[in-house]
Design a protein around this motif. Structure first.
Motif, short mmCIF file in Angstrom:
data_model
loop_
_atom_site.label_atom_id
_atom_site.label_comp_id
_atom_site.label_asym_id
_atom_site.label_seq_id
_atom_site.Cartn_x
_atom_site.Cartn_y
_atom_site.Cartn_z
N ALA A 25 -20.42 -8.55 54.22
CA ALA A 25 -19.11 -9.18 54.00
C ALA A 25 -18.82 -9.28 52.51
N GLN A 26 -19.82 -9.64 51.72
CA GLN A 26 -19.62 -9.72 50.27
C GLN A 26 -19.30 -8.35 49.70
N ALA A 27 -19.97 -7.32 50.19
CA ALA A 27 -19.69 -5.95 49.73
C ALA A 27 -18.25 -5.56 50.06
N MET A 28 -17.78 -5.93 51.27
CA MET A 28 -16.39 -5.62 51.63
C MET A 28 -15.44 -6.34 50.69
N HIS A 29 -15.75 -7.58 50.32
CA HIS A 29 -14.93 -8.33 49.36
C HIS A 29 -14.92 -7.60 48.02
N THR B 175 -15.23 -11.30 57.24
CA THR B 175 -15.88 -12.56 57.57
C THR B 175 -17.14 -12.26 58.37
N VAL B 176 -17.94 -13.31 58.54
CA VAL B 176 -19.17 -13.21 59.32
C VAL B 176 -19.03 -14.20 60.48
N ARG B 177 -19.44 -13.75 61.66
CA ARG B 177 -19.42 -14.63 62.83
C ARG B 177 -20.59 -14.26 63.73
N GLN B 178 -20.95 -15.20 64.57
CA GLN B 178 -21.96 -14.89 65.57
C GLN B 178 -21.28 -14.18 66.72
N GLU B 179 -21.95 -13.21 67.30
CA GLU B 179 -21.38 -12.45 68.42
C GLU B 179 -20.91 -13.42 69.49
N PRO B 180 -19.66 -13.28 69.94
CA PRO B 180 -19.15 -14.19 70.97
C PRO B 180 -20.01 -14.13 72.23
N ALA B 181 -20.16 -15.28 72.86
CA ALA B 181 -20.96 -15.37 74.09
C ALA B 181 -20.26 -14.72 75.25
N ASP C 152 -7.40 -6.85 59.05
CA ASP C 152 -6.26 -6.11 58.53
C ASP C 152 -5.62 -6.89 57.38
N ASP C 153 -5.08 -6.18 56.43
CA ASP C 153 -4.35 -6.80 55.33
C ASP C 153 -3.17 -5.91 54.96
N PRO C 154 -2.18 -6.45 54.29
CA PRO C 154 -1.00 -5.66 53.93
C PRO C 154 -1.16 -4.86 52.64
N VAL C 155 -2.36 -4.85 52.06
CA VAL C 155 -2.55 -4.27 50.74
C VAL C 155 -3.23 -2.90 50.77
N ASN C 156 -4.34 -2.80 51.47
CA ASN C 156 -5.17 -1.59 51.40
C ASN C 156 -4.66 -0.48 52.32
N LEU C 157 -4.66 0.73 51.80
CA LEU C 157 -4.26 1.89 52.58
C LEU C 157 -5.33 2.22 53.62
N MET C 158 -4.89 2.80 54.73
CA MET C 158 -5.83 3.18 55.78
C MET C 158 -6.85 4.18 55.25
N SER C 159 -6.44 5.09 54.40
CA SER C 159 -7.37 6.07 53.84
C SER C 159 -8.43 5.39 52.98
N TYR C 160 -8.05 4.33 52.28
CA TYR C 160 -9.02 3.60 51.46
C TYR C 160 -10.03 2.87 52.33
N VAL C 161 -9.57 2.25 53.40
CA VAL C 161 -10.47 1.53 54.31
C VAL C 161 -11.47 2.53 54.91
N THR C 162 -11.00 3.69 55.32
CA THR C 162 -11.88 4.74 55.84
C THR C 162 -12.91 5.13 54.77
N HIS C 163 -12.45 5.32 53.55
CA HIS C 163 -13.33 5.67 52.43
C HIS C 163 -14.43 4.61 52.25
N VAL C 164 -14.05 3.33 52.28
CA VAL C 164 -15.02 2.25 52.10
C VAL C 164 -16.07 2.29 53.21
N PHE C 165 -15.63 2.44 54.45
CA PHE C 165 -16.57 2.48 55.57
C PHE C 165 -17.53 3.67 55.45
N ARG C 166 -17.03 4.79 54.99
CA ARG C 166 -17.88 5.98 54.83
C ARG C 166 -18.85 5.78 53.67
N GLU C 167 -18.34 5.28 52.56
CA GLU C 167 -19.17 5.14 51.36
C GLU C 167 -20.22 4.05 51.52
#
Length: 99
Positions: A82-86, A93-99, A31-46
């Motif tokens: 992650a780079q594309a999201m940036h 970020t990238v992480r290994q799935e928690p055990a 989450d960040d204080p900058v991007n609108l929820m509609s924009y985040v949805t758009h990014v995930f769809r696109e």
């Protein structure tokens, strides 16, 4: 001629702790204080090609829980995601799935 300086050594590094090759890696969007929820949805769809309902579910997880796992798989692919999201202006970020 000046003497060579010894490199700094971090004594607290646990060399036995290594990534588990059997656990997948994840791309996490935060989450960040900058991007609108509609924009985040758009990014995930696109970018991920998700249906609207799934993109909105992930966006709400980012908004309400502070983050969401948006993809899982090989480390190199998750780093590309992650780079594309940036590139879209999202915090990821990238992480290994928690055990």
């Amino acid at each position: 001629m000046s003497p060579l300086a010894a490199p700094a050594v971090d004594e607290d590094v646990d060399l036995a702790r290594r990534p588990d090759p059997d656990r997948p890696w994840q791309t996490v969007v935060w989450d960040d204080p900058v991007n609108l929820m509609s924009y985040v949805t758009h990014v995930f769809r696109e970018y991920f090609g998700l249906p609207r309902a799934e993109a909105e579910r992930l966006m709400l997880a980012v908004h309400n829980d502070g983050h969401a796992v948006v993809s899982q798989g090989a480390r190199e692919r998750m780093e590309l995601h992650a780079q594309a999201m940036h590139d879209y202006g999202l915090w990821a970020t990238v992480r290994q799935e928690p055990a």
